[in-house]
Write a protein that holds these residues in place. Structure first.
Motif, PDB file in Angstrom:
ATOM      1  N   UNK A   1       0.841  -1.202   0.000  1.00  0.00           N
ATOM      2  CA  UNK A   1       0.000   0.000   0.000  1.00  0.00           C
ATOM      3  C   UNK A   1       0.876   1.251   0.000  1.00  0.00           C
ATOM      4  N   UNK A   2       0.254   2.378  -0.272  1.00  0.00           N
ATOM      5  CA  UNK A   2       0.976   3.645  -0.346  1.00  0.00           C
ATOM      6  C   UNK A   2       0.922   4.381   0.991  1.00  0.00           C
ATOM      7  N   UNK A   3       1.819   5.311   1.156  1.00  0.00           N
ATOM      8  CA  UNK A   3       1.802   6.147   2.361  1.00  0.00           C
ATOM      9  C   UNK A   3       0.506   6.938   2.509  1.00  0.00           C
ATOM     10  N   UNK A   4      -0.073   7.494   1.436  1.00  0.00           N
ATOM     11  CA  UNK A   4      -1.337   8.219   1.612  1.00  0.00           C
ATOM     12  C   UNK A   4      -2.448   7.361   2.209  1.00  0.00           C
ATOM     13  N   UNK A   5      -2.473   6.057   1.931  1.00  0.00           N
ATOM     14  CA  UNK A   5      -3.485   5.201   2.542  1.00  0.00           C
ATOM     15  C   UNK A   5      -3.254   5.093   4.046  1.00  0.00           C
ATOM     16  N   UNK A   6      -2.014   4.864   4.450  1.00  0.00           N
ATOM     17  CA  UNK A   6      -1.709   4.789   5.872  1.00  0.00           C
ATOM     18  C   UNK A   6      -2.002   6.115   6.561  1.00  0.00           C
TER      19      UNK A   6
ATOM     20  N   UNK B   1      -4.200  -0.161  -7.124  1.00  0.00           N
ATOM     21  CA  UNK B   1      -4.705  -1.481  -7.520  1.00  0.00           C
ATOM     22  C   UNK B   1      -4.860  -2.517  -6.411  1.00  0.00           C
ATOM     23  N   UNK B   2      -3.957  -2.610  -5.438  1.00  0.00           N
ATOM     24  CA  UNK B   2      -4.115  -3.649  -4.407  1.00  0.00           C
ATOM     25  C   UNK B   2      -4.713  -3.109  -3.103  1.00  0.00           C
ATOM     26  N   UNK B   3      -4.970  -1.827  -3.030  1.00  0.00           N
ATOM     27  CA  UNK B   3      -5.276  -1.249  -1.726  1.00  0.00           C
ATOM     28  C   UNK B   3      -6.645  -1.644  -1.172  1.00  0.00           C
ATOM     29  N   UNK B   4      -7.616  -1.875  -2.038  1.00  0.00           N
ATOM     30  CA  UNK B   4      -8.902  -2.362  -1.525  1.00  0.00           C
ATOM     31  C   UNK B   4      -8.740  -3.706  -0.860  1.00  0.00           C
ATOM     32  N   UNK B   5      -8.018  -4.594  -1.512  1.00  0.00           N
ATOM     33  CA  UNK B   5      -7.761  -5.920  -0.959  1.00  0.00           C
ATOM     34  C   UNK B   5      -6.948  -5.830   0.324  1.00  0.00           C
TER      35      UNK B   5
END
Length: 517
Positions: free
Chosen positions: A124-129, A197-201
């Protein structure tokens, strides 16, 4: 200069493993949350995201990124639709029902998911965290239905509500009001995410809900064990029981550590270091004499269950995992919540046995055949009015009902695995159901304990009136004085529900100091 206390400092995700106490402190808003600023941590997160980007550009096949989900893993996603797939995942999982998780539970869920993703193996990316951390900081809490997870592939349906809120969809609780996520995010200055692309999962395919609830359950159960020990001491005093059943040499002969700690706490409360009196009963009934053997099971289980819960809390538990150092995609089943399911099935059984112990103690106290001179139903009414007053008769019935319900719920959830999703998820953990059941057992046992606080206040005072003053010192004396001040002696029949609710609130807030260490 005054340094801030450790409890006022932010809890940094990405710096060190979390403990159960960290999650419970965040759930109560006793500590703020923040994402670590450590350069090494941030670089690791970025490496995982960059690796995924390169793999996509090289036409790599990644489950849940370039393929469908679950049994649809054989379906290849056209490149121009890959970006839409995460949003479809949380959309079609928006089918949860039941009650909404309360605010403390929801904060714990956010903390558990952030802790897992911060391990740096989810791509995941830093913005998600940062988005998850900001939800905690601003107390924007997704409305998460409690029901709809089988505990593998993780807590998909309940966690879909977290993913949706990060994208500005569905509803939240914010500042005590139910609002649209879009409105709340705008108010705190947070732009809705467009999931990579993988962040929902990564958000949904993990054990965050069951693990969060397990943290809260563990903390409440630990306090209940201590409270049940203090209540047992009160009940020994109220029934003029034999305090020497908890002798140190006796318990050294069967040295379960938790059982020994419970016996030591009872010795401390009852000051049983003096020789027994000749008139003392040789043996009390089991619910008093064997209290360390019942509460001790819970006490001995807690360290082992802590290990299971905290290992899960500090794990990367989605699928697939991304190794940013070796640049590998690792397909596995870490979303499976078997350890949490086992922990919660075990914990609820140990706690329900404590409820049963207290229920039996109350049955002795209200019955003139067994309470050694106390009035029937612990009624404090006297004279002609004693005929129309009933003391704690109904309270004992309610305690029996709460205990029976707790015992009924001890059927293990983990053995009820169901094959789902076209037999792809053909063996599932039921960890989230186990955690919810455990919390319900704890809730019922807390209700039993609240009733026992009223019985202790009543029983000890009546014992003091009936014979030699009952000696209380130190913590037990302070606690009994607090109970006397807050609960009037039940002389004339009155409704007790208001006092029970107030005692429950204090119990859950940890009002009483219950043994050091």
């Amino acid at each position: 200069m005054t340094l801030p206390s450790i409890d006022s400092l932010p809890l940094l995700f990405g710096d060190a493993p979390l403990r159960i106490e960290d999650v419970t402190a965040l759930s109560r808003r006793q500590r703020p949350a923040a994402l670590s600023a450590d350069a090494g941590f941030r670089a690791r997160i970025q490496r995982g995201a960059d690796f995924l980007d390169r793999l996509l550009q090289e036409d790599g096949v990644i489950y849940g990124v370039t393929t469908g989900y679950g049994d649809s893993c054989t379906v290849n996603i056209p490149p121009d639709l890959v970006a839409e797939l995460p949003h479809h995942l949380y959309a079609y999982h928006g089918c949860g029902l039941g009650r909404f998780l309360d605010e403390a539970e929801t904060r714990a869920v956010l903390a558990a998911r952030l802790a897992s993703l911060a391990r740096g193996m989810s791509g995941v990316s830093l913005p998600l965290l940062e988005g998850l951390a900001q939800l905690l900081q601003e107390d924007v809490l997704p409305l998460i239905p409690a029901e709809g997870s089988v505990g593998a592939s993780g807590d998909l349906t309940p966690l879909s509500y977290v993913a949706a809120v990060l994208c500005g969809e569905r509803e939240v609780m914010h500042r005590g009001q139910r609002r649209s996520a879009a409105e709340a995010l705008a108010e705190i200055g947070m732009a809705p995410l467009r999931l990579r692309p993988k962040e929902g999962l990564a958000i949904m395919n993990g054990t965050a809900v069951m693990t969060a609830l397990a943290c809260l359950a563990w903390q409440r159960a630990e306090y209940l064990g201590r409270l049940a020990t203090r209540l047992t001491a009160f009940n020994v005093l109220a029934s003029a029981g034999n305090a020497h059943h908890f002798d140190e040499v006796l318990f050294a002969a069967k040295p379960h550590p938790g059982q020994m700690r419970v016996a030591a706490r009872l010795r401390e409360d009852l000051h049983s270091d003096r020789p027994p009196r000749n008139e003392q009963r040789l043996q009390d009934r089991y619910s008093l004499r064997c209290a360390p053997h019942v509460i001790g099971v819970l006490e001995d289980a807690l360290p082992f269950l802590r290990q299971l819960i905290e290992t899960e809390l500090n794990s990367a538990n989605d699928n697939p995992l991304i190794d940013p150092d070796r640049e590998q995609i690792l397909h596995g089943g870490h979303f499976y919540g078997g350890h949490i399911a086992f922990a919660m099935d075990a914990l609820k059984t140990a706690v329900a046995n404590v409820a049963d112990l207290l229920d039996r103690q109350l049955a002795l106290l209200v019955d003139t055949r067994y309470n050694h001179g106390l009035p029937s139903n612990l009624s404090a009414a006297s004279g002609a009015r004693a005929a129309i007053n009933h003391g704690l008769k109904a309270l004992q019935i309610s305690v029996s009902a709460w205990t029976a319900e707790a015992l009924k719920l001890t059927m293990p959830a983990s053995v009820f695995s169901r094959s789902t999703e076209c037999h792809n998820q053909d063996k599932v953990s039921m960890g989230t159901i186990a955690a919810r059941d455990c919390l319900r057992v704890i809730e019922l046992t807390e209700q039993v304990a609240a009733a026992m606080l009223i019985a202790a206040r009543q029983g000890i005072e009546l014992r003091q009136q009936a014979g030699p003053p009952t000696e209380l010192r130190d913590e037990p004396a302070a606690m009994f004085a607090d109970l006397r001040q807050r609960i009037a002696l039940v002389e004339e029949d009155r409704a007790l529900d208001g006092e029970l609710r107030a005692l429950l609130a204090d119990l859950r807030a940890g009002r009483w100091s219950l043994y050091a260490g």
